[in-house]
Design an enzyme around this catalytic site. Structure first.
Site, PDB file in Angstrom:
ATOM      1  N   SER A  22      37.276  58.009  54.601  1.00  0.00           N
ATOM      2  CA  SER A  22      37.715  56.609  54.475  1.00  0.00           C
ATOM      3  C   SER A  22      37.056  55.740  55.541  1.00  0.00           C
ATOM      4  O   SER A  22      37.421  54.591  55.723  1.00  0.00           O
ATOM      5  CB  SER A  22      39.244  56.527  54.624  1.00  0.00           C
ATOM      6  N   ASN A 110      48.835  60.823  61.418  1.00  0.00           N
ATOM      7  CA  ASN A 110      49.833  60.171  60.545  1.00  0.00           C
ATOM      8  C   ASN A 110      50.544  59.021  61.246  1.00  0.00           C
ATOM      9  O   ASN A 110      50.719  57.942  60.678  1.00  0.00           O
ATOM     10  CB  ASN A 110      50.856  61.197  60.051  1.00  0.00           C
ATOM     11  N   THR A 155      56.087  18.027  31.583  1.00  0.00           N
ATOM     12  CA  THR A 155      56.729  19.300  31.253  1.00  0.00           C
ATOM     13  C   THR A 155      56.080  19.717  29.942  1.00  0.00           C
ATOM     14  O   THR A 155      55.727  18.850  29.126  1.00  0.00           O
ATOM     15  CB  THR A 155      58.253  19.176  31.069  1.00  0.00           C
ATOM     16  N   HIS A 156      55.878  20.985  29.763  1.00  0.00           N
ATOM     17  CA  HIS A 156      55.180  21.505  28.562  1.00  0.00           C
ATOM     18  C   HIS A 156      53.792  20.873  28.409  1.00  0.00           C
ATOM     19  O   HIS A 156      53.292  20.780  27.290  1.00  0.00           O
ATOM     20  CB  HIS A 156      55.986  21.255  27.289  1.00  0.00           C
ATOM     21  N   SER A 277      25.128  23.063  35.985  1.00  0.00           N
ATOM     22  CA  SER A 277      24.755  24.057  34.988  1.00  0.00           C
ATOM     23  C   SER A 277      23.246  24.236  35.045  1.00  0.00           C
ATOM     24  O   SER A 277      22.503  23.285  35.254  1.00  0.00           O
ATOM     25  CB  SER A 277      25.186  23.570  33.601  1.00  0.00           C
ATOM     26  N   LYS A 283      26.339  18.527  33.783  1.00  0.00           N
ATOM     27  CA  LYS A 283      27.602  19.196  34.109  1.00  0.00           C
ATOM     28  C   LYS A 283      27.928  19.213  35.597  1.00  0.00           C
ATOM     29  O   LYS A 283      27.074  19.429  36.438  1.00  0.00           O
ATOM     30  CB  LYS A 283      27.558  20.655  33.619  1.00  0.00           C
ATOM     31  N   ASN A 285      30.770  21.351  37.403  1.00  0.00           N
ATOM     32  CA  ASN A 285      31.783  22.356  37.060  1.00  0.00           C
ATOM     33  C   ASN A 285      32.712  22.669  38.235  1.00  0.00           C
ATOM     34  O   ASN A 285      32.268  22.716  39.382  1.00  0.00           O
ATOM     35  CB  ASN A 285      31.092  23.647  36.595  1.00  0.00           C
ATOM     36  N   GLU A 290      38.024  27.604  39.662  1.00  0.00           N
ATOM     37  CA  GLU A 290      38.035  28.705  38.679  1.00  0.00           C
ATOM     38  C   GLU A 290      37.999  30.060  39.377  1.00  0.00           C
ATOM     39  O   GLU A 290      38.673  31.007  38.970  1.00  0.00           O
ATOM     40  CB  GLU A 290      36.842  28.562  37.737  1.00  0.00           C
ATOM     41  N   TYR A 317      54.378  62.126  54.981  1.00  0.00           N
ATOM     42  CA  TYR A 317      53.018  61.620  54.784  1.00  0.00           C
ATOM     43  C   TYR A 317      52.320  62.376  53.651  1.00  0.00           C
ATOM     44  O   TYR A 317      52.466  63.595  53.506  1.00  0.00           O
ATOM     45  CB  TYR A 317      52.187  61.774  56.079  1.00  0.00           C
ATOM     46  N   GLN A 322      46.128  57.026  52.082  1.00  0.00           N
ATOM     47  CA  GLN A 322      44.827  56.514  52.535  1.00  0.00           C
ATOM     48  C   GLN A 322      44.318  55.400  51.614  1.00  0.00           C
ATOM     49  O   GLN A 322      43.547  54.545  52.032  1.00  0.00           O
ATOM     50  CB  GLN A 322      43.820  57.673  52.583  1.00  0.00           C
ATOM     51  N   LYS A 325      44.525  51.131  52.146  1.00  0.00           N
ATOM     52  CA  LYS A 325      43.763  50.205  52.993  1.00  0.00           C
ATOM     53  C   LYS A 325      42.774  49.323  52.240  1.00  0.00           C
ATOM     54  O   LYS A 325      42.642  48.142  52.550  1.00  0.00           O
ATOM     55  CB  LYS A 325      43.077  50.979  54.116  1.00  0.00           C
TER      56      LYS A 325
END
Ligand code: ARG
Length: 464
Positions: A22, A110, A155-156, A277, A283, A285, A290, A317, A322, A325
């Site tokens: 690791s 450990n 709303t919606h 683009s 464009k 963007n 995103e 343990y 491991q 991480k």
């Protein structure tokens, strides 16, 4: 020589050794491993297991390792160690000889890794809190720059009622405040010393764990060694905090992508966070938003991976741990980077005040206020609602608005309507009506901004 001596008659298979290592990932824990090792050496010296000379040599060796790693990061690449702990021991032995092999007395990897990860969480928890606060302050500044701008509230995703732009910004500040609190809770859970638990049953050496905890600035020591070596709840807490932060940023991104589209046209994003683009020359963007929205998926995935990893592990343990991480580092890096990008996005937002106002005024967003007008004149709300829905229908059919429908047509629907109704329909009247705490009236929003500022500072000050 392997760390486990001469029990095994064969060395590890090369594929397995690579699979099991690791170090490429946990080398990030090096400063914490060095810090913990130094403190452990002192703890052993205090009970006579290490001599003063050992401790001096160990201290010198650990410092040298830290210094070289900082000055020459490529140095770490030259070593194919199993993990950061074996890397430190091997380098220390090269530097100082036998004293290095005394350092692991009464300690296991450990409790060592549990310690390193807790120290890391304490550190990055602070960074995450600062990044969250910076981003939240940027949202507040966005609100302050546009104190009177009126936006349509949805709303919606249908226009519902007008809202003040700072009120909109404050909604995301609330989310950031909760995230700040959640990171604080994770930091607090991490702030307990596991060292001294050894492999699982507690170290056989009478080290003063309380003193050791103080020397590493921990608030407390763990109370059960079995749990201490296998507890990763504080990582779940942190990854959950990161995930919620990511979800909140993703929601803001979604709003900003929509609001900056030609269809909405409320906001424009800065060129410094937009792309073009390669094919279509016109464009601009919203890639920054995103990407942040997309990266929130990684955060959800990392949290899920950690939860599944922990499920069903027998005490205490297990090497499965491991795997925590990579998820941890990825979530922390992703969250910090996303927060920084979103701070820049918010700082560069330009607002088309007229477009916001026109949209806010349209869509019969003052219809509720017309019903409230009837309520104030004694009509039960359900009845008032019905009358106003008829008014809206008539307006729609006639191509009129509530403001332009003549009073006679109002009165034909309900004779409680009188010419004073028109005063209730202006955007300013509609906003000002909502003066409750937490509402969108300028009278409510401006003190809420001040309060939010104080709350952010307070949340930064306290771990939880
Ligand atoms: N690399 C291990 C981890 O990250 C460290 C502890 C290894 N302990 C062991 N007994 N194999 O969890």
């Amino acid at each position: 020589m392997t760390l486990w001596g001469e029990l095994h008659s064969e060395p590890p298979d090369a594929h397995f050794a690579a699979f099991s290592s690791s170090f490429a990932c946990d080398r990030r824990l090096l400063p914490y491993d060095l810090e913990g090792s130094r403190a452990w050496a002192f703890a052993l010296a205090r009970i006579g297991i290490l001599t003063k000379k050992d401790v001096q040599q160990i201290g010198r060796g650990l410092r040298a390792i830290g210094k070289r790693a900082r000055a020459e990061p490529g140095w770490l690449d030259q070593h194919a160690e199993e993990d950061v702990h074996s890397f430190v021991e091997a380098r220390l032995h090269e530097l100082i000889g036998d004293a290095a092999w005394r350092l692991h007395t009464g300690r296991s990897r450990n409790d060592q890794v549990a310690l390193d990860v807790r120290l890391y969480v304490r550190d990055v928890g602070r960074q995450l809190q600062r990044a969250l606060a910076d981003y939240a302050f940027e949202l507040l500044r966005f609100g302050e720059r546009h104190p009177d701008v009126i936006l349509p509230g949805y709303t919606h995703l249908r226009r519902a009622q007008p809202i003040l732009l700072p009120h909109y910004a404050l909604a995301y500040v609330e989310m950031a405040l909760r995230d700040l609190e959640r990171v604080g809770q994770a930091r607090k859970r991490a702030d307990v010393l596991p060292l001294g638990s050894a492999a699982l049953a507690g170290t056989a050496y009478r080290v003063d764990r309380e003193r050791l905890a103080r020397s590493l600035r921990f608030a407390d020591c763990t109370d059960n060694s079995l749990d201490a070596v296998s507890d990763r709840d504080f990582l779940v807490d942190l990854l959950y905090a990161c995930t919620m932060t990511g979800l909140h940023l993703s929601r803001l991104c979604e709003d900003l992508i929509l609001y900056s589209s030609q269809e909405f046209g409320f906001f424009a994003m800065g060129d410094d966070v937009s792309t073009g683009s390669s094919l279509m020359p016109q464009k601009r963007n919203p890639d920054a938003c995103e990407l942040v929205r997309g990266k929130s998926g990684r955060l959800v995935g990392n949290l899920n991976a950690l939860l599944v990893l922990l499920k069903g592990l027998p005490l205490s343990y297990n090497r499965d741990l491991q795997e925590d991480k990579e998820r941890l580092f990825d979530s922390v890096d992703t969250t910090l980077a996303s927060l920084r990008v979103m701070k820049t996005v918010v700082a560069g937002l330009k607002v088309d005040v007229a477009a916001c106002r026109t949209a806010a005024a349209g869509g019969f967003s003052n219809a509720t206020d017309l019903a409230d007008y009837l309520v104030r004149k004694g009509v039960p709300f359900r009845m008032a609602h019905r009358h106003v829905s008829r008014v809206v229908r008539e307006c729609t059919e006639a191509g009129l608005t509530l403001e332009t429908l003549p009073i006679e047509r109002y009165r034909a629907i309900c004779d409680v309507f009188a010419p004073d109704l028109y005063e209730q329909l202006t955007l300013d009247a509609v906003l000002s009506a909502r003066a409750v705490r937490g509402g969108t009236a300028p009278l409510a929003v401006h003190p809420a901004m001040k309060r939010a500022q104080k709350r952010i500072l307070r949340a930064l000050g306290s771990p939880a």
